[in-house]
Design a protein around this motif. Sequence first.
Motif, short mmCIF file in Angstrom:
data_model
loop_
_atom_site.label_atom_id
_atom_site.label_comp_id
_atom_site.label_asym_id
_atom_site.label_seq_id
_atom_site.Cartn_x
_atom_site.Cartn_y
_atom_site.Cartn_z
N THR A 1 0.84 -1.20 0.00
CA THR A 1 0.00 0.00 0.00
C THR A 1 0.88 1.25 0.00
O THR A 1 2.07 1.20 0.33
CB THR A 1 -0.91 0.04 1.24
N ARG B 1 -7.59 -2.43 1.53
CA ARG B 1 -8.90 -3.07 1.66
C ARG B 1 -9.67 -2.39 2.78
O ARG B 1 -9.20 -2.31 3.91
CB ARG B 1 -8.71 -4.56 1.97
N HIS B 2 -10.84 -1.89 2.44
CA HIS B 2 -11.61 -1.20 3.48
C HIS B 2 -12.25 -2.20 4.43
O HIS B 2 -12.97 -3.09 4.03
CB HIS B 2 -12.71 -0.32 2.88
#
Length: 449
Positions: free
Chosen positions: A194, A237-238
């Motif tokens: 990320t 990723r939420h």
Amino acid sequence: MNNVNKDAIASTPPSVFASSYHNNFKIKKLQCIVNEENKEESRDISQLNKILKSATLVSGDGGEIINMISKKKTKLVEKVYRTAHPRAKEELFYKGSDGRWKSKNPTFSAKSREELVEKLYNFFFSHTFEEVYLEWVDMRIRHGVKSNKTIQEDLTLLKNVFKNEPIAQMQITDIKKRDIKYMFERWTGPGLITRKAFVNRKSALNGVFIYAAENEYIPLNFIPSIGTTELKFKEPRHINKAFHLEDRNALLKYLKSLKQDGYTLAIQLALYSTFRVGELRAIRYEDIRGNILTLKHQLVEESVYSIDTKIMKITKAPRHINEKLPKGNSHFSVREIYLVPEALAIIEKAHELNPDGEYLFMCHGRTINNDTFNERLRKYCAGAGVPYLSSHKLRFTVASTLRAAGVDIAYLQKTLGHSNRAMTEHYIYETVAEPEGIENQLMNALSIN
């Protein structure tokens, strides 16, 4: 030029000279030259240092190895230093009127000749990226500029990321922009990490190169000039960071059905206000006046690190509990919390169970700790039949629940202890309930009359 070794000048590349001017004539000042043979001798010394750190040494061998390392370093330093001082007398260094030993070109001073040799050796040889990284961390420890948690994160990055890279054993002066660029590309690939993970790594890298530039190991820090716009990052990723209202209620109901102790009560209180776990742990009964709790401290469990940069050894002391000001800017983090009646009832029950404890929430005579808090929370979530979220997500839950109920953001910022609104907005927009009447709202907004 008659006063300078012409053979040395002829065989020396331009990059090892520094220029100065005297009486309108340009004079070349020789710089110390470290050749491949010298580097190989330095690697031999590094091997001896590794043996010195080994736990398999026979008693008495350590002293012999230390003496051997000292002699080899002295001989090597004198050899390299003489390349810039070919006409120097037998004693290469001099003792100043202040009693300190000194060198010229490069200029260093020390209390003793041995200490001066050590400084020169480090200047010539001890500048691999890994060594400079440890020096940088050691500086942060000594100056107290970062928390022990941050120091631990720095050392974890070195162990898990940077030690696996080619730059780890490269001299920091030999590291080029392309080496860093290739490393960035390996890290990110088609989207392997990320952006946040990348920024954390680059931030540490930048800190190391700033330190190296300030200590004149390198001429400048080029890390900020390396472009990153073309890198691809993994989309985070939420994961919902707050309990839904029905899950919160189910968890509270389950907790109330259990035999109460410091942990069950602390978790319940965390579901009624915006505490960090460290702040919960530090609450004293006398911090409460009426329905107002003044948060003054936090309890944190920390391991203190020390680094011996001479032998590149990291020592970690056992974890211990420290009482500190709450996290963040104390002007905002030391704050008053309004307690609803349910929260007051939890506090009174905790005081009833632990009337003489130093802190409000204790278990078996000891303060509650973060690890057990989360273990218990996981267990209770399973018992209540709700998804597990970690202790910090309780803070998200309360903040988002209050915002969904219409509580003003300025008040939420104050009760969360944030110094800026942007941080508060990170906490208050988690979904805690599905919007009611959403179908009618969509119909009214999108339908053609």
